[in-house]
Design a protein around this motif. Structure first.
Motif, PDB file in Angstrom:
ATOM      1  N   LYS A   1     -67.415  12.496  97.087  1.00 29.38           N
ATOM      2  CA  LYS A   1     -67.754  12.271  95.890  1.00 29.38           C
ATOM      3  C   LYS A   1     -68.061  11.106  94.999  1.00 29.38           C
ATOM      4  N   ALA A   2     -67.173   9.518  95.558  1.00 30.00           N
ATOM      5  CA  ALA A   2     -68.038   8.946  95.673  1.00 30.00           C
ATOM      6  C   ALA A   2     -69.092   8.439  95.719  1.00 30.00           C
ATOM      7  N   PHE A   3     -68.915   8.628  97.211  1.00 34.61           N
ATOM      8  CA  PHE A   3     -70.382   8.625  97.654  1.00 34.61           C
ATOM      9  C   PHE A   3     -71.368   8.944  97.886  1.00 34.61           C
ATOM     10  N   THR A   4     -71.528  10.227  97.287  1.00 35.47           N
ATOM     11  CA  THR A   4     -72.518  10.913  97.601  1.00 35.47           C
ATOM     12  C   THR A   4     -73.396  11.591  95.737  1.00 35.47           C
ATOM     13  N   SER A   5     -72.323  11.129  94.163  1.00 37.52           N
ATOM     14  CA  SER A   5     -72.872  11.208  93.226  1.00 37.52           C
ATOM     15  C   SER A   5     -73.384  10.137  92.668  1.00 37.52           C
ATOM     16  N   PRO A   6     -74.842  10.318  91.927  1.00 39.10           N
ATOM     17  CA  PRO A   6     -75.112   9.400  92.045  1.00 39.10           C
ATOM     18  C   PRO A   6     -74.895   8.692  90.451  1.00 39.10           C
ATOM     19  N   GLU A   7     -74.036   8.334  90.369  1.00 41.02           N
ATOM     20  CA  GLU A   7     -73.339   8.038  89.055  1.00 41.02           C
ATOM     21  C   GLU A   7     -71.880   7.002  88.977  1.00 41.02           C
ATOM     22  N   HIS A   8     -71.182   7.498  90.908  1.00 38.83           N
ATOM     23  CA  HIS A   8     -70.279   7.085  91.786  1.00 38.83           C
ATOM     24  C   HIS A   8     -71.371   5.834  92.491  1.00 38.83           C
ATOM     25  N   VAL A   9     -72.173   6.352  92.934  1.00 38.26           N
ATOM     26  CA  VAL A   9     -72.699   4.938  94.024  1.00 38.26           C
ATOM     27  C   VAL A   9     -73.440   3.943  92.765  1.00 38.26           C
ATOM     28  N   ALA A  10     -74.118   4.490  91.920  1.00 36.27           N
ATOM     29  CA  ALA A  10     -74.442   3.161  91.107  1.00 36.27           C
ATOM     30  C   ALA A  10     -73.072   2.555  91.151  1.00 36.27           C
ATOM     31  N   ARG A  11     -72.046   2.607  90.983  1.00 33.01           N
ATOM     32  CA  ARG A  11     -70.558   1.668  90.399  1.00 33.01           C
ATOM     33  C   ARG A  11     -70.495   0.926  92.248  1.00 33.01           C
ATOM     34  N   TRP A  12     -70.686   1.726  93.507  1.00 36.42           N
ATOM     35  CA  TRP A  12     -70.238   0.990  94.566  1.00 36.42           C
ATOM     36  C   TRP A  12     -71.362   0.697  95.412  1.00 36.42           C
ATOM     37  N   TRP A  13     -72.782   0.894  95.565  1.00 35.87           N
ATOM     38  CA  TRP A  13     -73.654   0.958  96.335  1.00 35.87           C
ATOM     39  C   TRP A  13     -74.260  -0.671  95.881  1.00 35.87           C
ATOM     40  N   GLY A  14     -74.471  -1.368  97.331  1.00 41.75           N
ATOM     41  CA  GLY A  14     -74.538  -2.511  96.837  1.00 41.75           C
ATOM     42  C   GLY A  14     -73.079  -3.852  96.016  1.00 41.75           C
ATOM     43  N   PRO A  15     -74.078  -5.394  96.568  1.00 45.63           N
ATOM     44  CA  PRO A  15     -72.846  -5.554  96.417  1.00 45.63           C
ATOM     45  C   PRO A  15     -72.516  -6.303  94.517  1.00 45.63           C
ATOM     46  N   GLN A  16     -72.057  -5.966  94.369  1.00 47.52           N
ATOM     47  CA  GLN A  16     -72.427  -6.240  91.996  1.00 47.52           C
ATOM     48  C   GLN A  16     -71.991  -7.695  92.191  1.00 47.52           C
ATOM     49  N   SER A  17     -71.824  -9.052  92.982  1.00 45.94           N
ATOM     50  CA  SER A  17     -71.826  -9.970  92.883  1.00 45.94           C
ATOM     51  C   SER A  17     -73.157 -10.578  93.108  1.00 45.94           C
ATOM     52  N   PHE A  18     -74.327 -10.182  93.612  1.00 48.78           N
ATOM     53  CA  PHE A  18     -75.361 -10.200  94.291  1.00 48.78           C
ATOM     54  C   PHE A  18     -76.684  -9.930  93.599  1.00 48.78           C
ATOM     55  N   ALA A  19     -76.439  -8.100  94.380  1.00 45.94           N
ATOM     56  CA  ALA A  19     -77.976  -7.399  93.912  1.00 45.94           C
ATOM     57  C   ALA A  19     -76.988  -6.144  93.512  1.00 45.94           C
ATOM     58  N   PRO A  20     -76.610  -5.760  92.536  1.00 50.13           N
ATOM     59  CA  PRO A  20     -76.321  -4.361  92.179  1.00 50.13           C
ATOM     60  C   PRO A  20     -77.039  -3.191  91.593  1.00 50.13           C
ATOM     61  N   VAL A  21     -76.218  -2.194  92.091  1.00 47.05           N
ATOM     62  CA  VAL A  21     -77.644  -0.982  91.466  1.00 47.05           C
ATOM     63  C   VAL A  21     -78.052  -1.014  90.071  1.00 47.05           C
ATOM     64  N   SER A  22     -79.504  -0.767  90.090  1.00 46.00           N
ATOM     65  CA  SER A  22     -79.329  -0.620  88.364  1.00 46.00           C
ATOM     66  C   SER A  22     -80.015   0.620  88.099  1.00 46.00           C
ATOM     67  N   LYS A  23     -80.483   1.031  89.373  1.00 45.54           N
ATOM     68  CA  LYS A  23     -81.208   2.766  89.044  1.00 45.54           C
ATOM     69  C   LYS A  23     -81.312   3.071  90.474  1.00 45.54           C
ATOM     70  N   ILE A  24     -80.248   4.480  90.345  1.00 45.52           N
ATOM     71  CA  ILE A  24     -80.264   5.805  91.399  1.00 45.52           C
ATOM     72  C   ILE A  24     -81.800   6.551  90.919  1.00 45.52           C
ATOM     73  N   ASP A  25     -83.186   6.250  92.018  1.00 44.21           N
ATOM     74  CA  ASP A  25     -83.974   6.284  91.873  1.00 44.21           C
ATOM     75  C   ASP A  25     -83.963   8.318  92.352  1.00 44.21           C
ATOM     76  N   LYS A  26     -83.649   8.322  93.407  1.00 46.61           N
ATOM     77  CA  LYS A  26     -83.383   9.385  94.490  1.00 46.61           C
ATOM     78  C   LYS A  26     -82.476   9.402  94.588  1.00 46.61           C
ATOM     79  N   LEU A  27     -82.374  10.290  95.191  1.00 50.64           N
ATOM     80  CA  LEU A  27     -81.177  10.762  95.815  1.00 50.64           C
ATOM     81  C   LEU A  27     -80.647  12.338  96.174  1.00 50.64           C
ATOM     82  N   GLU A  28     -81.418  12.697  96.966  1.00 50.92           N
ATOM     83  CA  GLU A  28     -81.488  14.601  96.735  1.00 50.92           C
ATOM     84  C   GLU A  28     -80.762  14.614  98.400  1.00 50.92           C
ATOM     85  N   LEU A  29     -79.923  14.906  98.295  1.00 50.63           N
ATOM     86  CA  LEU A  29     -78.491  14.946  99.210  1.00 50.63           C
ATOM     87  C   LEU A  29     -78.809  16.444 100.032  1.00 50.63           C
TER      88      LEU A  29
END
Length: 166
Positions: A30-58
């Protein structure tokens, strides 16, 4: 501290990341594949955090596209690809590209696997590269530091989801 590990086999153009989570595979998935959770962990927050999940067609053939905001420059880094295999709570394979830098290639996927044993989830990611030179060039960018940070962020999201269920 987590047990995140990165490995770069000397005779294979791949990068391998492993980590375990003290949570059932359903929560990690769920954490790995749900857009609302992916936006919180994918990409290092200190450098380049996710600003938008444009597509996630699982789904097989589905597209993914994540827009990250570079903190020091304010510019965008856009990561994208296609899902080549999706087996819920077991396996997720996708191509990986960076717009303007290198094209996603389905012949060299990232393969993420999830295995649950005794309520604990064991995650493994294998990223294939066309050759050792390409792999070593990616490693030289410092990607491991960002990968470690992302894995720690994922762990925090999984922990939060587990607490909500407790």
């Amino acid at each position: 501290m987590s047990d995140t590990k990165f490995d770069y086999p000397k005779d294979e153009p791949s990068m391998i990341c492993t980590r375990s989570f003290d949570a059932p595979v359903s929560l990690v998935w769920k954490a790995f594949t749900s857009p609302e959770h992916v936006a919180r962990w994918w990409g290092p927050q200190s450098f380049a955090p996710v600003s938008k999940i444009d597509k996630l067609e699982l789904k097989k053939g589905g597209k993914w596209r994540f827009i990250c905001s570079h903190k020091s420059t304010g510019g965008e880094i856009v990561f994208y690809g296609t899902y080549v295999d999706v087996v819920p709570e077991k396996k997720l394979a996708n191509s990986f590209g960076v717009e303007g830098q290198f094209e996603a290639d389905e012949n060299f996927p990232e393969v993420h696997t999830f295995e649950e044993r005794n309520g604990r989830t064991y995650y493994k990611s294998i990223s294939m590269m066309p050759n050792l030179e390409a792999r070593d060039a990616v490693v030289a960018t410092g990607m491991e530091k960002g990968g470690r940070e992302s894995m720690e962020q994922l762990g925090k999201v999984v922990d939060e989801l587990a607490k909500e269920l407790a």
